[in-house]
Design a protein around this motif. Structure first.
Motif, PDB file in Angstrom:
ATOM      1  N   LEU A  53       0.820  -1.209   0.000  1.00  0.00           N
ATOM      2  CA  LEU A  53       0.000   0.000   0.000  1.00  0.00           C
ATOM      3  C   LEU A  53       0.857   1.263   0.000  1.00  0.00           C
ATOM      4  N   GLU A  54       1.938   1.232   0.748  1.00  0.00           N
ATOM      5  CA  GLU A  54       2.829   2.390   0.784  1.00  0.00           C
ATOM      6  C   GLU A  54       3.396   2.686  -0.605  1.00  0.00           C
ATOM      7  N   LYS A  55       3.833   1.653  -1.317  1.00  0.00           N
ATOM      8  CA  LYS A  55       4.374   1.835  -2.670  1.00  0.00           C
ATOM      9  C   LYS A  55       3.309   2.363  -3.621  1.00  0.00           C
ATOM     10  N   ARG A  56       2.098   1.840  -3.494  1.00  0.00           N
ATOM     11  CA  ARG A  56       1.019   2.271  -4.374  1.00  0.00           C
ATOM     12  C   ARG A  56       0.642   3.724  -4.114  1.00  0.00           C
ATOM     13  N   ILE A  57       0.613   4.120  -2.845  1.00  0.00           N
ATOM     14  CA  ILE A  57       0.301   5.509  -2.499  1.00  0.00           C
ATOM     15  C   ILE A  57       1.384   6.437  -3.025  1.00  0.00           C
ATOM     16  N   GLU A  58       2.633   6.047  -2.859  1.00  0.00           N
ATOM     17  CA  GLU A  58       3.741   6.869  -3.367  1.00  0.00           C
ATOM     18  C   GLU A  58       3.638   7.034  -4.877  1.00  0.00           C
ATOM     19  N   ALA A  59       3.276   5.974  -5.583  1.00  0.00           N
ATOM     20  CA  ALA A  59       3.131   6.053  -7.039  1.00  0.00           C
ATOM     21  C   ALA A  59       1.979   6.993  -7.409  1.00  0.00           C
ATOM     22  N   LEU A  60       0.885   6.894  -6.695  1.00  0.00           N
ATOM     23  CA  LEU A  60      -0.265   7.786  -6.961  1.00  0.00           C
ATOM     24  C   LEU A  60       0.097   9.242  -6.677  1.00  0.00           C
ATOM     25  N   GLU A  61       0.827   9.476  -5.595  1.00  0.00           N
ATOM     26  CA  GLU A  61       1.251  10.835  -5.265  1.00  0.00           C
ATOM     27  C   GLU A  61       2.182  11.383  -6.332  1.00  0.00           C
ATOM     28  N   ALA A  62       3.056  10.549  -6.871  1.00  0.00           N
ATOM     29  CA  ALA A  62       3.972  10.999  -7.934  1.00  0.00           C
ATOM     30  C   ALA A  62       3.173  11.387  -9.169  1.00  0.00           C
ATOM     31  N   VAL A  63       2.187  10.580  -9.533  1.00  0.00           N
ATOM     32  CA  VAL A  63       1.351  10.901 -10.694  1.00  0.00           C
ATOM     33  C   VAL A  63       0.561  12.173 -10.441  1.00  0.00           C
ATOM     34  N   ALA A  64       0.021  12.307  -9.238  1.00  0.00           N
ATOM     35  CA  ALA A  64      -0.763  13.502  -8.905  1.00  0.00           C
ATOM     36  C   ALA A  64       0.085  14.775  -8.961  1.00  0.00           C
ATOM     37  N   SER A  65       1.345  14.682  -8.534  1.00  0.00           N
ATOM     38  CA  SER A  65       2.205  15.868  -8.574  1.00  0.00           C
ATOM     39  C   SER A  65       2.571  16.236 -10.007  1.00  0.00           C
ATOM     40  N   GLU A  66       2.618  15.250 -10.893  1.00  0.00           N
ATOM     41  CA  GLU A  66       2.915  15.539 -12.304  1.00  0.00           C
ATOM     42  C   GLU A  66       1.729  16.200 -12.998  1.00  0.00           C
ATOM     43  N   VAL A  67       0.515  15.851 -12.554  1.00  0.00           N
ATOM     44  CA  VAL A  67      -0.695  16.399 -13.162  1.00  0.00           C
ATOM     45  C   VAL A  67      -0.863  17.868 -12.812  1.00  0.00           C
TER      46      VAL A  67
END
Length: 68
Positions: A53-67
């Motif tokens: 879950l931690e890895k998945r959240i970090e990936a989502l946060e990275a995508v969100a910051s790029e958007v």
């Protein structure tokens, strides 16, 4: 809370050692040894889930910051 977290982290190694010792002690009641083993397995799976879950959240946060 930070001090409590640090204490729990420090004590967790000894706790796992104690549970493992109980699990491996042939003189301990079989039900108690089984419970110790089941606790270790359950906790291990929960830790894997938390790591995932931690890895998945970090990936989502990275995508969100790029958007942004």
């Amino acid at each position: 809370m930070n001090a409590l977290s640090a204490y729990m982290t420090k004590a967790s190694g000894k706790a796992v050692d104690t549970i493992t010792e109980i699990m491996n002690d042939a003189e301990v009641n079989a039900q108690t040894r089984l419970q110790a083993a089941m606790f270790l397995v359950k906790t291990g799976y929960e830790r894997l889930d938390m790591d995932d879950l931690e890895k998945r959240i970090e990936a989502l946060e990275a995508v969100a910051s790029e958007v942004k």
